[in-house]
Design a protein around this motif. Structure first.
Motif, PDB file in Angstrom:
ATOM      1  N   LEU A 100       0.796  -1.230   0.000  1.00  0.00           N
ATOM      2  CA  LEU A 100       0.000   0.000   0.000  1.00  0.00           C
ATOM      3  C   LEU A 100       0.825   1.276   0.000  1.00  0.00           C
ATOM      4  CD1 LEU A 100      -2.848  -1.108   2.432  1.00  0.00           C
ATOM      5  CD2 LEU A 100      -2.903  -0.971  -0.052  1.00  0.00           C
ATOM      6  N   VAL A 101       2.146   1.142   0.176  1.00  0.00           N
ATOM      7  CA  VAL A 101       3.008   2.328   0.154  1.00  0.00           C
ATOM      8  C   VAL A 101       4.169   2.140  -0.814  1.00  0.00           C
ATOM      9  CG1 VAL A 101       4.484   3.862   1.522  1.00  0.00           C
ATOM     10  CG2 VAL A 101       2.389   2.947   2.515  1.00  0.00           C
ATOM     11  N   PHE A 112      -3.024  -0.200 -11.973  1.00  0.00           N
ATOM     12  CA  PHE A 112      -4.371   0.248 -11.620  1.00  0.00           C
ATOM     13  C   PHE A 112      -4.242   1.377 -10.609  1.00  0.00           C
ATOM     14  CE2 PHE A 112      -3.122  -2.749  -8.438  1.00  0.00           C
ATOM     15  CZ  PHE A 112      -3.740  -2.368  -7.265  1.00  0.00           C
ATOM     16  N   ASP A 113      -5.357   2.039 -10.321  1.00  0.00           N
ATOM     17  CA  ASP A 113      -5.356   3.167  -9.391  1.00  0.00           C
ATOM     18  C   ASP A 113      -5.402   2.634  -7.963  1.00  0.00           C
ATOM     19  OD1 ASP A 113      -5.671   5.498  -7.989  1.00  0.00           O
ATOM     20  OD2 ASP A 113      -7.703   5.910  -8.696  1.00  0.00           O
ATOM     21  N   LEU A 114      -4.220   2.376  -7.403  1.00  0.00           N
ATOM     22  CA  LEU A 114      -4.147   1.768  -6.078  1.00  0.00           C
ATOM     23  C   LEU A 114      -4.772   2.673  -5.014  1.00  0.00           C
ATOM     24  CD1 LEU A 114      -1.081  -0.126  -4.655  1.00  0.00           C
ATOM     25  CD2 LEU A 114      -2.324   1.493  -3.235  1.00  0.00           C
ATOM     26  N   ARG A 163      11.060  -7.573  -4.722  1.00  0.00           N
ATOM     27  CA  ARG A 163      11.325  -6.134  -4.871  1.00  0.00           C
ATOM     28  C   ARG A 163      10.113  -5.342  -4.381  1.00  0.00           C
ATOM     29  NH1 ARG A 163      10.266  -2.524  -9.160  1.00  0.00           N
ATOM     30  NH2 ARG A 163      11.789  -0.835  -9.364  1.00  0.00           N
ATOM     31  N   GLY A 164      10.375  -4.343  -3.550  1.00  0.00           N
ATOM     32  CA  GLY A 164       9.300  -3.489  -3.059  1.00  0.00           C
ATOM     33  C   GLY A 164       8.740  -3.901  -1.715  1.00  0.00           C
ATOM     34  N   THR A 165       9.127  -5.053  -1.213  1.00  0.00           N
ATOM     35  CA  THR A 165       8.628  -5.474   0.098  1.00  0.00           C
ATOM     36  C   THR A 165       9.396  -4.743   1.204  1.00  0.00           C
ATOM     37  OG1 THR A 165      10.140  -7.357   0.081  1.00  0.00           O
ATOM     38  CG2 THR A 165       7.905  -7.754  -0.695  1.00  0.00           C
ATOM     39  N   THR A 166       8.856  -4.783   2.402  1.00  0.00           N
ATOM     40  CA  THR A 166       9.479  -4.082   3.526  1.00  0.00           C
ATOM     41  C   THR A 166      10.901  -4.581   3.776  1.00  0.00           C
ATOM     42  OG1 THR A 166       7.297  -3.810   4.521  1.00  0.00           O
ATOM     43  CG2 THR A 166       9.201  -3.479   5.951  1.00  0.00           C
ATOM     44  N   THR A 167      11.123  -5.883   3.617  1.00  0.00           N
ATOM     45  CA  THR A 167      12.464  -6.421   3.856  1.00  0.00           C
ATOM     46  C   THR A 167      13.464  -5.867   2.840  1.00  0.00           C
ATOM     47  OG1 THR A 167      11.868  -8.405   2.585  1.00  0.00           O
ATOM     48  CG2 THR A 167      11.636  -8.517   4.980  1.00  0.00           C
ATOM     49  N   HIS A 168      13.012  -5.664   1.596  1.00  0.00           N
ATOM     50  CA  HIS A 168      13.871  -5.066   0.570  1.00  0.00           C
ATOM     51  C   HIS A 168      14.162  -3.605   0.899  1.00  0.00           C
ATOM     52  CE1 HIS A 168      13.943  -3.116  -3.673  1.00  0.00           C
ATOM     53  NE2 HIS A 168      15.163  -3.196  -3.186  1.00  0.00           N
ATOM     54  N   ILE A 169      13.103  -2.828   1.153  1.00  0.00           N
ATOM     55  CA  ILE A 169      13.265  -1.397   1.367  1.00  0.00           C
ATOM     56  C   ILE A 169      14.081  -1.120   2.628  1.00  0.00           C
ATOM     57  CG2 ILE A 169      12.061   0.770   1.764  1.00  0.00           C
ATOM     58  CD1 ILE A 169      11.897  -0.418  -1.127  1.00  0.00           C
ATOM     59  N   THR A 170      13.856  -1.881   3.696  1.00  0.00           N
ATOM     60  CA  THR A 170      14.631  -1.676   4.919  1.00  0.00           C
ATOM     61  C   THR A 170      16.107  -1.975   4.682  1.00  0.00           C
ATOM     62  OG1 THR A 170      12.695  -2.239   6.248  1.00  0.00           O
ATOM     63  CG2 THR A 170      14.831  -2.291   7.358  1.00  0.00           C
ATOM     64  N   ARG A 313       3.109   9.904   2.009  1.00  0.00           N
ATOM     65  CA  ARG A 313       3.751  11.218   1.905  1.00  0.00           C
ATOM     66  C   ARG A 313       5.209  11.145   2.337  1.00  0.00           C
ATOM     67  NH1 ARG A 313       5.387  15.292   4.839  1.00  0.00           N
ATOM     68  NH2 ARG A 313       4.815  14.299   6.817  1.00  0.00           N
ATOM     69  N   ILE A 314       5.477  10.381   3.404  1.00  0.00           N
ATOM     70  CA  ILE A 314       6.832  10.289   3.939  1.00  0.00           C
ATOM     71  C   ILE A 314       7.706   9.357   3.105  1.00  0.00           C
ATOM     72  CG2 ILE A 314       8.204   9.468   5.908  1.00  0.00           C
ATOM     73  CD1 ILE A 314       5.815  10.348   7.692  1.00  0.00           C
ATOM     74  N   TRP A 315       7.183   8.162   2.801  1.00  0.00           N
ATOM     75  CA  TRP A 315       8.022   7.098   2.275  1.00  0.00           C
ATOM     76  C   TRP A 315       8.171   7.058   0.766  1.00  0.00           C
ATOM     77  CZ3 TRP A 315      11.532   4.410   4.697  1.00  0.00           C
ATOM     78  CH2 TRP A 315      11.455   4.310   6.087  1.00  0.00           C
ATOM     79  N   VAL A 316       7.152   7.412   0.021  1.00  0.00           N
ATOM     80  CA  VAL A 316       7.250   7.275  -1.441  1.00  0.00           C
ATOM     81  C   VAL A 316       8.414   8.096  -2.002  1.00  0.00           C
ATOM     82  CG1 VAL A 316       6.084   7.738  -3.629  1.00  0.00           C
ATOM     83  CG2 VAL A 316       4.872   6.533  -1.801  1.00  0.00           C
ATOM     84  N   PRO A 317       8.591   9.369  -1.633  1.00  0.00           N
ATOM     85  CA  PRO A 317       9.755  10.107  -2.158  1.00  0.00           C
ATOM     86  C   PRO A 317      11.089   9.510  -1.712  1.00  0.00           C
ATOM     87  CG  PRO A 317       8.129  11.622  -1.233  1.00  0.00           C
ATOM     88  CD  PRO A 317       7.717  10.231  -0.823  1.00  0.00           C
TER      89      PRO A 317
END
Length: 326
Positions: A100-101, A112-114, A163-170, A313-317
């Motif tokens: 969702l983020v 699609f428009d998530l 790719r894109g999961t919390t474990t990847h991003i962290t 707002r915080i995480w996407v950028p």
């Protein structure tokens, strides 16, 4: 005036025809088994938490709950399936920060428009991650490990879920904060990466506390750090990343329930109340706390939507910037 009154009556009648089916659906809800779509692999954080909650929720709703894992495309398959489902409350998403983020930053274009096609229903829990290494790793702590990685840029690897999961991003954000160059090895599921970590095929992996803690307790893996603000009650001897030279570093995921955007408000509110009640069951709550969970407190559906919006707002950028720098 007569014509105006006729038009007003016609408009009211048309509106009633639109509203009436929604009222009927809400009064009869739930009228059949519910599908809880987990947009990640079986055995992962969201799956474990969902299957813990499902029996309690079944009792409260009086209907069977079918938990279904649709993890393909970094969870996009399951997320889209719920977004396109009939908005009657019978198909729900167990949504995390991954779907969702973070996916908003990593998929271009989105299929699609998530944001517009899903609405928040309820929050479940918030969970930090644990930095894991092989039990035989020579590092005494995270500082030692960072020093070794800095001395050999690109030689070491970190595993993660897709790719894109919390474990990847962290893992990505940690490498950036620590000033190290490591290779990313994504797996179809985080559990596959953990198996390779146990076998010594990769160097480290961040895993959600829900699934990491059992491996630490069994000594199959060793924890170097937790990504929470404070040490976890269940792992009191494991320092935070901030304690070990990365001030301000935090990493969390969360589990929530989302529904198709057109789901009637009475149904959403009913689900919100029942899920909140389930989370107050002492045995269930104790289990979640033992897995490192924190709780956001009761949130209304509109507050869940606001929570999503603020996290985006915080995480996407940040995620966009970090992923471009790699």
């Amino acid at each position: 005036m007569s014509t105006r009154r006729t038009l007003l009556k016609s408009s009211a009648a048309a509106a009633a025809l639109v509203v009436a089916p929604a009222i009927v659906r809400a009064q009869n809800f739930p009228s059949r088994p519910l599908r809880l779509i987990v947009a990640s692999a079986a055995g992962g954080n969201a799956d474990v938490v969902t299957r813990l909650m499902a029996p309690e929720l079944e009792q409260r709703l009086g209907q069977r709950i079918v938990v279904e894992n649709l993890a393909a495309s970094s969870g996009m398959q399951g997320t889209e399936a719920v977004a396109r489902a009939e908005p009657d409350g019978h198909t729900l998403l167990v949504g995390t920060a991954s779907q969702l983020v973070f996916n908003l930053a990593l998929f271009d274009p989105m299929p699609f428009d998530l944001v517009g096609s899903l609405r928040g229903v309820a929050m479940i829990n918030k969970v930090p991650l644990v930095m894991l290494v092989n039990p035989n790793d020579p590092a005494a702590n995270m500082r030692d490990y960072i020093a070794r990685l800095r001395a050999a840029p690109g030689r070491y690897q970190y595993g993660s879920g897709p790719r894109g999961t919390t474990t990847h991003i962290t893992g990505l954000m940690w490498a950036r904060a620590a000033g190290v160059e490591v290779q990313h090895v994504p797996y179809r599921a985080g559990a596959e990466g953990l198996r390779d970590l146990m076998a010594g095929r990769i160097s480290h992996q961040f895993d959600v506390a829900v699934t990491a803690i059992p491996h630490v307790q069994s000594r199959a893996l060793r924890a170097l750090a937790v990504t929470s603000r404070r040490r976890l009650q269940v792992l009191p001897d494991v320092p935070t990343a901030a304690e070990q030279g990365l001030p301000g570093f935090e990493g969390f995921t969360w589990n929530s329930i989302a529904a198709p955007a057109g789901t009637p408000q009475p149904i959403v509110e009913r689900l919100n109340r029942e899920i909140a009640a389930v989370l107050e069951v002492p045995a269930l709550r104790e289990r979640l706390v033992g897995w490192g969970s924190e709780f956001t407190g009761a949130m209304s559906p509109s507050q869940v939507d606001a929570f999503y919006a603020e996290d985006r707002r915080i995480w996407v950028p940040l995620v966009r910037e970090a992923s471009r720098a790699v």
